[in-house]
Design a protein around this motif. Structure first.
Motif, PDB file in Angstrom:
ATOM      1  N   GLU A 126      -3.316   2.900  11.792  1.00 30.01           N
ATOM      2  CA  GLU A 126      -2.076   2.131  11.594  1.00 30.01           C
ATOM      3  C   GLU A 126      -0.940   2.736  12.419  1.00 30.01           C
ATOM      4  OE1 GLU A 126      -4.059   3.178   9.111  1.00 30.01           O
ATOM      5  OE2 GLU A 126      -4.764   1.325   8.172  1.00 30.01           O
TER       6      GLU A 126
ATOM      7  N   HIS B 168      -6.513   1.139  -5.054  1.00 30.58           N
ATOM      8  CA  HIS B 168      -6.325   1.111  -3.598  1.00 30.58           C
ATOM      9  C   HIS B 168      -7.694   0.916  -2.931  1.00 30.58           C
ATOM     10  CE1 HIS B 168      -5.305   2.396   0.440  1.00 30.58           C
ATOM     11  NE2 HIS B 168      -4.016   2.346   0.102  1.00 30.58           N
TER      12      HIS B 168
ATOM     13  N   ALA C 187     -10.056   1.015   5.101  1.00 27.78           N
ATOM     14  CA  ALA C 187      -9.455   0.467   3.878  1.00 27.78           C
ATOM     15  C   ALA C 187      -8.877  -0.920   4.162  1.00 27.78           C
ATOM     16  CB  ALA C 187      -8.363   1.398   3.361  1.00 27.78           C
TER      17      ALA C 187
ATOM     18  N   ASN D  63       3.764  -1.249   3.280  1.00 25.85           N
ATOM     19  CA  ASN D  63       3.526   0.017   2.587  1.00 25.85           C
ATOM     20  C   ASN D  63       4.818   0.572   2.012  1.00 25.85           C
ATOM     21  OD1 ASN D  63       0.659   0.761   3.107  1.00 25.85           O
ATOM     22  ND2 ASN D  63       1.291   0.630   5.249  1.00 25.85           N
TER      23      ASN D  63
ATOM     24  N   PRO E 181      -0.162  -2.435   9.530  1.00 28.96           N
ATOM     25  CA  PRO E 181      -0.683  -1.852   8.291  1.00 28.96           C
ATOM     26  C   PRO E 181      -2.117  -2.314   7.993  1.00 28.96           C
ATOM     27  CG  PRO E 181       0.877  -3.616   7.784  1.00 28.96           C
ATOM     28  CD  PRO E 181       0.881  -3.449   9.282  1.00 28.96           C
ATOM     29  N   PHE E 182      -2.851  -1.460   7.326  1.00 25.90           N
ATOM     30  CA  PHE E 182      -4.177  -1.798   6.803  1.00 25.90           C
ATOM     31  C   PHE E 182      -5.114  -2.370   7.875  1.00 25.90           C
ATOM     32  CE2 PHE E 182      -2.115  -1.369   2.671  1.00 25.90           C
ATOM     33  CZ  PHE E 182      -3.105  -0.681   1.970  1.00 25.90           C
TER      34      PHE E 182
ATOM     35  N   GLY F 293       0.830  -1.204   0.000  1.00 29.39           N
ATOM     36  CA  GLY F 293       0.000   0.000   0.000  1.00 29.39           C
ATOM     37  C   GLY F 293       0.861   1.250   0.000  1.00 29.39           C
ATOM     38  N   GLU F 294       0.231   2.351   0.412  1.00 25.96           N
ATOM     39  CA  GLU F 294       0.886   3.658   0.287  1.00 25.96           C
ATOM     40  C   GLU F 294       1.637   4.051   1.566  1.00 25.96           C
ATOM     41  OE1 GLU F 294      -1.852   6.476  -1.372  1.00 25.96           O
ATOM     42  OE2 GLU F 294      -1.044   8.099  -0.150  1.00 25.96           O
ATOM     43  N   ALA F 295       0.890   4.222   2.638  1.00 29.41           N
ATOM     44  CA  ALA F 295       1.485   4.700   3.893  1.00 29.41           C
ATOM     45  C   ALA F 295       0.494   4.430   5.014  1.00 29.41           C
ATOM     46  CB  ALA F 295       1.766   6.201   3.808  1.00 29.41           C
ATOM     47  N   PRO F 296       0.993   4.324   6.248  1.00 28.71           N
ATOM     48  CA  PRO F 296       0.078   4.131   7.376  1.00 28.71           C
ATOM     49  C   PRO F 296      -0.882   5.318   7.512  1.00 28.71           C
ATOM     50  CG  PRO F 296       2.387   3.884   8.064  1.00 28.71           C
ATOM     51  CD  PRO F 296       2.400   4.405   6.667  1.00 28.71           C
ATOM     52  N   GLY F 297      -2.100   5.034   7.956  1.00 28.13           N
ATOM     53  CA  GLY F 297      -3.057   6.087   8.282  1.00 28.13           C
ATOM     54  C   GLY F 297      -3.119   6.251   9.793  1.00 28.13           C
TER      55      GLY F 297
END
Ligand code: URA
Length: 246
Positions: A98, A214, A109, A131, A104-105, A91-95
């Motif tokens: 996360e 995504h 999402a 990520n 992650p994830f 994926g892209e980056a932690p939110g």
């Protein structure tokens, strides 16, 4: 008689695997061998991969200060799952969630990604999930080119260590970073591309990489879900996976 068994579960929790995870993984692999009456592969590489991932995380990633995201993160988010996975999701980056939990994830999402994995006949523990960025960008803004340049070597090393049979790149930043291209995700998705881990020679077979949308985008644009499902079905066909019986 070599059987490529469903990957065993190693290190299902947030941080990278430690020696007890490696031991548990070996025991599980031996159990798989016993049930199948054959050698499930690969014992040594997976133990080696688990160790190498732990080393990368503990010696380089956890305390990384290569970009300014280290000032705003709660913690780094390295990756979770099976170090011997046949399939890796990037994926892209932690939110927000996360960053709080170090996994992650796991937000909305992440719930959708988990559903996608289950629809493929797998469990989260069967695959590896990570990520491009290991730290959360403030307010979930897009990763900057400098952040990607500083952080992506960690991802490349993770992928070279795991050496999966297929990589699924979730969204534009992951797809563009791994394929070193500026093509849009709309153009990239729907077919396999060649990914070569850092250090691989041109004689080494590339790893097939499938770019797809995504999960966060799919939550906003659910009408695009069939396209992603078609991408994932190509991945399943490549891995010889069948969807679970309903
Ligand atoms: N959570 C992640 O870990 N990565 C993403 O790209 C989005 C949500």
């Amino acid at each position: 008689n070599t059987i490529h068994a469903t990957p065993t579960t190693l290190g299902a929790n947030a941080m990278a695997t430690d020696s007890s995870d490696v031991r548990d993984g070996l025991i599980q692999q031996l159990e798989t061998d016993r049930l199948l009456g054959a050698r499930a592969v690969p014992i040594v590489p997976s133990a080696g991969a688990a160790k190498a991932l732990t080393k990368l995380n503990t010696e380089q990633v956890i305390d990384c200060t290569k970009c300014s995201l280290c000032k705003t993160r709660t913690q780094t988010v390295f990756g979770v799952g099976n170090p011997a996975a046949r399939l890796v999701f990037v994926g892209e980056a932690p939110g927000f969630e996360e960053d709080r939990q170090g996994i992650p994830f796991i937000g909305r999402a992440g719930d959708l990604l988990t559903k996608m994995i289950i629809a493929m006949g797998l469990k989260r523990d069967d695959v590896y999930i990570c990520n491009v960025l290991k730290c959360r960008p403030p307010d979930n803004r897009d990763p900057s080119p400098e952040e990607i340049t500083e952080c992506s070597p960690y991802l490349f090393e993770q992928l070279a260590t795991i050496s999966p049979q297929v990589i699924v790149a979730l969204g534009a930043p992951a797809s563009k970073t791994l394929l070193n291209t500026d093509e849009t995700i709309g153009h990239l998705r729907g077919k396999f591309h060649d990914f070569r881990p850092t250090g691989a020679s041109l004689e080494d077979a590339p790893i097939p990489l499938m770019p797809t949308y995504h999960p966060a985008y799919l939550l906003r644009s659910p009408n695009q879900k069939p396209k992603t499902w078609s991408d994932l079905q190509m991945v399943m066909a490549h891995l010889g996976l069948k969807p679970p019986a309903r």
